[in-house]
Design an enzyme around this catalytic site. Structure first.
Site: not given
Ligand code: GDP
Ligand code: IMO
Ligand code: MG
Length: 419
Positions: A15, A18, A42-43, A222
């Site tokens: 999170d 990416k 979840g991206h 991840q």
């Molecule tokens: P990922 O799993 O690495 O792709 O990250 P996620 O999408 O799960 O979580 C990142 C969250 O932060 C998302 O809701 C993005 O829209 C948001 N986000 C990304 N970059 C920024 C930033 O620079 N500032 C803020 N406030 N939000 C951001």
């Molecule tokens: P993105 O790509 C954050 C965490 C779960 C748990 C552990 C194992 O959005 O960054 P799993 O279901 O993979 O066996 O769970 O890994 N986890 C993540 N945490 N971002 C993710 O993906 C994750 N994918 C798995 O919360 O701790």
């Molecule tokens: Mg994510």
């Protein structure tokens, strides 16, 4: 920049942003490839008022780029087909190729993810319950069902018959739970998924290896500290998010990469496991509220803490970052004081990043303190940032000896500074 493939790797616990960075870089790329993980990811990509939440489709789909799912992914066909529909309904042009060797997440994997987590009680991992771990177990246990198997009615039936019996025994006899899955239903449903996905089948390894002149982005899911080997085992996922995994998960020969470490300007974690710089109370709430720190896949509140450079130094060793993208800098704006862990101590003695969770639990962070700064989210260049923000960022680059190439100061595409 050279035309080496780019890898987007989470440097922390996932999170980090990416999705946003992959989407930005995809504009100038030809191909975007997922090489590990599954729909535990979840991206989020924000384009104007629209927020795309992707779990399996590579983030390049938002720019209409050719997307690939490599063999290292575990694929839930039901989720993928729904996501393809969701993308199309939102006006996206889905150009997708899936490697036939990708392992399939079956209904018993999801069932087992749930029952095994419950059986762990207070030692549960906090998985996403998407069946990821059980699907990888079967892959490495040599009883996985691969996408190509769904296209051969006879062979699929034979494989499924054996695995079904085994899973039924495990659920009923080991976990003492009801195994309510019906063989005929699962068999026919998954045959149907196979026929719907057949048109996407491509030898991804062959295609990517042949087309070396293309500009390729490998999109990690991840993060480094969820890696099955190098993460906070057993509180990890069941794949290798680190950069080296690209070669196996996409089926390309080892080669030089541009490895972009995605670093959130603080740290978050969903699920259980050690977290040395974790914060509680008002400061944790500050990050949850301001950073909207709720999981994209499960909606769970993320645990929050200060940036941890000891972790990042270890992540750099494993991934070989050629540059960093620091995200969510805007979230720090408004704090009087910002801390960064620069060392760990166990009972007063300095220690490097330890190998076990029990040692990690004992680690106390040694913090360096920085003055707070304001970030409006409208800055267009590094020079537009306040001096105090530059001091913070310069320290990170110097400590890790890796340049920051991208700064993200808000979720929107245009809230990005390229350095
Ligand atoms: P990922 O799993 O690495 O792709 O990250 P996620 O999408 O799960 O979580 C990142 C969250 O932060 C998302 O809701 C993005 O829209 C948001 N986000 C990304 N970059 C920024 C930033 O620079 N500032 C803020 N406030 N939000 C951001
Ligand atoms: P993105 O790509 C954050 C965490 C779960 C748990 C552990 C194992 O959005 O960054 P799993 O279901 O993979 O066996 O769970 O890994 N986890 C993540 N945490 N971002 C993710 O993906 C994750 N994918 C798995 O919360 O701790
Ligand atoms: Mg994510």
């Amino acid at each position: 920049m050279n035309n080496n493939p780019k890898v987007i790797v989470g440097a922390q616990f996932g999170d980090e942003g990416k999705g946003k960075i992959t989407d930005l870089l995809a504009e100038k790329a030809d191909y975007v490839v997922r090489y590990q993980g599954g729909n535990n990811a979840g991206h989020t990509i924000k384009v104007g008022e629209t927020e795309f939440k992707l779990h399996l489709l590579p983030s390049g789909v938002v720019h209409g780029k050719e997307c690939f799912i490599g063999n290292g992914v575990v694929l839930d066909p039901e989720v993928l087909l729904q996501e393809i529909n969701y993308a199309k309904e939102n006006g996206l042009d889905v150009q997708l190729s899936i490697d036939p060797l990708v392992n399939i997440i079956m209904p018993y994997h999801k069932l087992l993810d749930g029952v095994s987590e419950s059986a762990l009680n207070d030692k549960s991992i906090g998985t996403t319950k998407k069946g990821i771990g059980p699907a990888y177990e079967d892959k490495f246990g040599r009883r996985g069902i691969r996408l190509i198997d769904l296209l051969d009615r006879v062979a699929f039936k034979e494989k499924l018959t054996d695995v079904f019996q085994l899973k039924k025994k495990i659920v009923e006899k080991v976990y003492g739970k009801a195994f309510l899955l019906n063989f005929d239903k699962v068999y026919s449903e998954y045959l149907e998924y196979g026929s719907q996905l057949q048109k996407y089948l491509t030898d991804v390894s062959r295609k990517l290896s042949k087309e070396k002149q293309k500009s390729i982005i490998f999109e990690g899911a991840q993060g480094t500290f969820l890696d099955i080997t190098y993460g906070t085992y057993p509180y990890v996922t069941s794949s290798h998010p680190i950069s080296g995994s690209v070669f196996l998960g996409a089926g390309i020969a080892p080669q030089e990469l541009n490895t972009i470490g995605i670093v959130k300007a603080y740290t978050t974690r969903v699920g259980e496991g050690p977290f040395v710089t974790e914060l509680y109370g008002k400061l944790a709430d500050y990050f949850v509220d301001k950073g909207k720190e709720f999981g994209t896949t499960t909606g769970r509140k993320r645990r929050c803490g200060w940036l941890d450079l000891v972790m990042l130094r270890y992540a750099h060793r494993l991934n070989g970052f050629t540059s960093l993208a620091v995200t969510k800098l805007d979230v720090l704006s408004g704090l009087d004081e910002i801390k960064v862990a620069i060392d760990y101590q166990i009972e007063g003695t300095e220690t490097s990043y330890p190998l076990t969770c029990s040692s990690l639990e004992k680690c106390e962070p040694v913090y360096k303190s920085f003055a707070g700064f304001a970030v409006s989210g409208n800055e267009k260049s590094y020079d537009d940032l306040e001096e105090k923000a530059k001091v913070y960022l310069d320290f990170i680059q110097e400590y890790l000896d890796v340049p920051i190439s991208i700064l993200s100061i808000g979720p929107d595409r245009n809230q990005t500074i390229f350095l």
